[in-house]
Design a protein around this motif. Structure first.
Motif, PDB file in Angstrom:
ATOM      1  N   SER A  87      -7.078   0.435   7.028  1.00 10.48           N
ATOM      2  CA  SER A  87      -7.392   1.529   6.102  1.00 10.48           C
ATOM      3  C   SER A  87      -7.440   2.877   6.801  1.00 10.48           C
ATOM      4  CB  SER A  87      -8.738   1.269   5.410  1.00 10.48           C
ATOM      5  OG  SER A  87      -8.654   0.162   4.573  1.00 10.48           O
ATOM      6  N   SER A  88      -8.095   2.925   7.962  1.00  6.36           N
ATOM      7  CA  SER A  88      -8.197   4.209   8.666  1.00  6.36           C
ATOM      8  C   SER A  88      -6.847   4.641   9.235  1.00  6.36           C
ATOM      9  CB  SER A  88      -9.262   4.149   9.760  1.00  6.36           C
ATOM     10  OG  SER A  88      -8.923   3.205  10.742  1.00  6.36           O
ATOM     11  N   ALA A  89      -6.017   3.683   9.675  1.00 11.67           N
ATOM     12  CA  ALA A  89      -4.689   4.027  10.188  1.00 11.67           C
ATOM     13  C   ALA A  89      -3.824   4.619   9.079  1.00 11.67           C
ATOM     14  CB  ALA A  89      -4.016   2.795  10.784  1.00 11.67           C
ATOM     15  N   VAL A  90      -3.874   4.027   7.890  1.00 13.64           N
ATOM     16  CA  VAL A  90      -3.084   4.532   6.763  1.00 13.64           C
ATOM     17  C   VAL A  90      -3.615   5.886   6.309  1.00 13.64           C
ATOM     18  CG1 VAL A  90      -2.502   4.112   4.337  1.00 13.64           C
ATOM     19  CG2 VAL A  90      -2.344   2.259   5.991  1.00 13.64           C
ATOM     20  N   ALA A  91      -4.929   6.030   6.255  1.00 14.40           N
ATOM     21  CA  ALA A  91      -5.534   7.291   5.816  1.00 14.40           C
ATOM     22  C   ALA A  91      -5.186   8.431   6.772  1.00 14.40           C
ATOM     23  CB  ALA A  91      -7.044   7.138   5.700  1.00 14.40           C
ATOM     24  N   SER A  92      -5.238   8.167   8.077  1.00 14.97           N
ATOM     25  CA  SER A  92      -4.944   9.236   9.033  1.00 14.97           C
ATOM     26  C   SER A  92      -3.453   9.572   9.046  1.00 14.97           C
ATOM     27  CB  SER A  92      -5.419   8.868  10.432  1.00 14.97           C
ATOM     28  OG  SER A  92      -4.717   7.750  10.930  1.00 14.97           O
ATOM     29  N   ALA A  93      -2.602   8.585   8.808  1.00 17.60           N
ATOM     30  CA  ALA A  93      -1.156   8.835   8.787  1.00 17.60           C
ATOM     31  C   ALA A  93      -0.741   9.637   7.561  1.00 17.60           C
ATOM     32  CB  ALA A  93      -0.388   7.520   8.827  1.00 17.60           C
TER      33      ALA A  93
END
Length: 103
Positions: A87-93
């Motif tokens: 979730s955090s990887a997708v949100a930051s990308a």
């Protein structure tokens, strides 16, 4: 990304043949499917997410072509809930760049 592109990426990243990558992916899919078919099926991959089974209740729907009400039967469905790392990887990308406004 489709299945063959995923197999190519796995083979490249793991330094294995495409045949081995395909076998590994098919094994993963088969094992997740078998587990979800079982009574209390759930596959948890910490940081990535959880595959689980959910019961969807019967409900009233509307036929979009005729606008008439229809009955939708109850059914069992597969679910996926993303883990914190994913979730955090997708949100930051996908975060908007600083100083730019969304349209």
């Amino acid at each position: 990304m489709n299945k063959s592109e995923l197999i190519d990426a796995i083979a490249k990243d793991a330094g294995i043949t495409k045949v081995a990558a395909k076998a590994a992916l098919e094994s993963f899919i088969s094992n997740v499917t078998t587990t979800l078919k079982s009574k209390d099926g759930k596959v948890s991959l910490v940081g990535f997410g959880t595959f689980s089974v959910s019961e969807r209740a019967a409900r009233q729907g509307i036929n979009p072509a005729t606008k008439k009400p229809i009955n939708i039967e109850a059914k069992t469905v597969a679910k996926f809930k993303a883990g914190a790392d994913l979730s955090s990887a997708v949100a930051s990308a996908n975060a908007p760049a600083a100083g730019k406004k969304k349209k």
